[in-house]
Design a protein around this motif. Structure first.
Motif, mmCIF file in Angstrom:
data_model
loop_
_atom_site.group_PDB
_atom_site.id
_atom_site.type_symbol
_atom_site.label_atom_id
_atom_site.label_comp_id
_atom_site.label_asym_id
_atom_site.label_seq_id
_atom_site.Cartn_x
_atom_site.Cartn_y
_atom_site.Cartn_z
ATOM 1 N N SER A 181 1.275 -2.284 -7.866
ATOM 2 C CA SER A 181 0.035 -2.062 -8.619
ATOM 3 C C SER A 181 -1.081 -1.565 -7.714
ATOM 4 O O SER A 181 -1.833 -0.656 -8.080
ATOM 5 C CB SER A 181 -0.400 -3.353 -9.324
ATOM 6 N N ALA A 182 -1.201 -2.160 -6.529
ATOM 7 C CA ALA A 182 -2.225 -1.718 -5.588
ATOM 8 C C ALA A 182 -1.969 -0.282 -5.141
ATOM 9 O O ALA A 182 -2.904 0.511 -4.991
ATOM 10 C CB ALA A 182 -2.264 -2.652 -4.375
ATOM 11 N N SER A 183 -0.705 0.067 -4.945
ATOM 12 C CA SER A 183 -0.371 1.429 -4.517
ATOM 13 C C SER A 183 -0.697 2.449 -5.600
ATOM 14 O O SER A 183 -1.214 3.532 -5.313
ATOM 15 C CB SER A 183 1.117 1.508 -4.144
ATOM 16 N N LEU A 184 -0.416 2.119 -6.843
ATOM 17 C CA LEU A 184 -0.752 3.017 -7.945
ATOM 18 C C LEU A 184 -2.252 3.224 -8.042
ATOM 19 O O LEU A 184 -2.733 4.339 -8.283
ATOM 20 C CB LEU A 184 -0.209 2.464 -9.262
ATOM 21 N N ASP A 185 -3.005 2.167 -7.857
ATOM 22 C CA ASP A 185 -4.461 2.259 -7.924
ATOM 23 C C ASP A 185 -4.995 3.229 -6.879
ATOM 24 O O ASP A 185 -5.890 4.036 -7.166
ATOM 25 C CB ASP A 185 -5.070 0.874 -7.725
ATOM 26 N N VAL A 186 -4.447 3.191 -5.685
ATOM 27 C CA VAL A 186 -4.902 4.086 -4.619
ATOM 28 C C VAL A 186 -4.608 5.541 -4.981
ATOM 29 O O VAL A 186 -5.477 6.418 -4.874
ATOM 30 C CB VAL A 186 -4.231 3.723 -3.278
ATOM 31 N N LEU A 187 -3.393 5.828 -5.420
ATOM 32 C CA LEU A 187 -3.015 7.218 -5.705
ATOM 33 C C LEU A 187 -3.789 7.784 -6.886
ATOM 34 O O LEU A 187 -4.137 8.971 -6.902
ATOM 35 C CB LEU A 187 -1.514 7.311 -5.972
ATOM 36 N N GLN A 188 -4.072 6.967 -7.878
ATOM 37 C CA GLN A 188 -4.757 7.472 -9.071
ATOM 38 C C GLN A 188 -6.208 7.844 -8.800
ATOM 39 O O GLN A 188 -6.815 8.574 -9.591
ATOM 40 C CB GLN A 188 -4.653 6.441 -10.198
ATOM 41 N N LYS A 189 -6.761 7.403 -7.709
ATOM 42 C CA LYS A 189 -8.128 7.800 -7.365
ATOM 43 C C LYS A 189 -8.230 9.300 -7.103
ATOM 44 O O LYS A 189 -9.287 9.904 -7.326
ATOM 45 C CB LYS A 189 -8.623 6.997 -6.165
ATOM 46 N N HIS B 246 0.857 -1.188 0.000
ATOM 47 C CA HIS B 246 0.000 0.000 0.000
ATOM 48 C C HIS B 246 0.894 1.239 0.000
ATOM 49 O O HIS B 246 2.062 1.163 0.395
ATOM 50 C CB HIS B 246 -0.862 -0.018 1.270
ATOM 51 N N PRO B 247 0.388 2.406 -0.447
ATOM 52 C CA PRO B 247 1.185 3.628 -0.315
ATOM 53 C C PRO B 247 1.459 3.937 1.159
ATOM 54 O O PRO B 247 0.787 3.429 2.059
ATOM 55 C CB PRO B 247 0.284 4.713 -0.927
ATOM 56 N N THR B 248 2.413 4.794 1.401
ATOM 57 C CA THR B 248 2.673 5.210 2.773
ATOM 58 C C THR B 248 1.450 5.931 3.346
ATOM 59 O O THR B 248 0.756 6.673 2.639
ATOM 60 C CB THR B 248 3.864 6.175 2.858
#
Length: 210
Positions: A130-138, A88-90
């Motif tokens: 991939s999961a971290s990118l998905d969170v930030l792109q929201k 996950h992102p920080t």
């Protein structure tokens, strides 16, 4: 034109910074300025939903959020970078971006960010990117920001910066991301000169049934 980058790592010169610098090299070649803003190791507050920002600035001024939003108003594009913690992102970058976006939101308009291209990048030793990118792109898709892509998912791998330098595919992805960002910024600028302005969004309907 200028791209504002955010290093969401506590490590100011780590793997995430290394990836952002690779994007910056391409932007410089394309005659586009860039600046890397460091979240750094200091305390970052969560958004507590106090509703005191009113689309102007966050009421808390003991961390870099308001300074970043001031820079964001003048920027033409963005790259948000995060290391991966537990797939996950920080938590730091999420707290930072929650407040940055919410504090400049006036109704449905995210004044500092709307219609400006943005990209998210992630660095990891192995997995969770991939999961971290998905969170930030929201953040981008709720703020009417064109999402800048590359020739693979926007990620690099490594335990330390010297490892990232060996990730040739990751570096290539960062370089192509920089070129796509530059192309989109120049296309938007050409559109403005031709009289093509950003669209005006509909507003007023909030049918939340639960």
């Amino acid at each position: 034109m200028k791209v504002l980058m955010l290093n969401g790592s506590s490590n100011k010169k780590g793997c995430t910074f290394t990836a952002l610098e690779e994007i910056g090299k391409i932007l410089t070649e394309e005659n586009i300025q860039y600046e890397i803003v460091q979240i750094g190791p200091g305390r970052i507050r969560d958004c507590n939903g106090c509703m005191m920002c009113n689309g102007v600035k966050c009421v808390f001024e003991d961390d870099p959020v308001n300074e970043f939003v001031e820079k964001a108003h003048k920027a033409d594009g963005f790259v948000f970078g995060t290391p991966v913690y537990y797939a996950h992102p920080t938590g730091r970058i999420l707290s930072f971006l929650d407040r940055a976006f919410f504090s400049c939101c006036d109704g449905l308009s995210y004044k500092a960010f709307a219609h400006k291209p943005a990209a998210a990048i992630a660095s990891a030793r192995r997995a969770g990117t991939s999961a971290s990118l998905d969170v930030l792109q929201k953040y981008f898709t709720i703020a009417q920001m064109p999402v800048v892509s590359s020739t693979y998912w926007n990620m690099v791998h490594g335990w330390k910066p010297s490892d990232v330098k060996k990730d040739l595919e990751g570096l290539q992805t960062m370089h192509n991301l920089g070129r796509n960002m530059a192309w989109l910024l120049k296309s938007i600028e050409a559109g403005k000169r031709a009289g093509i302005l950003p669209p005006v969004q509909e507003s007023g309907n909030m049918t939340n049934f639960i």
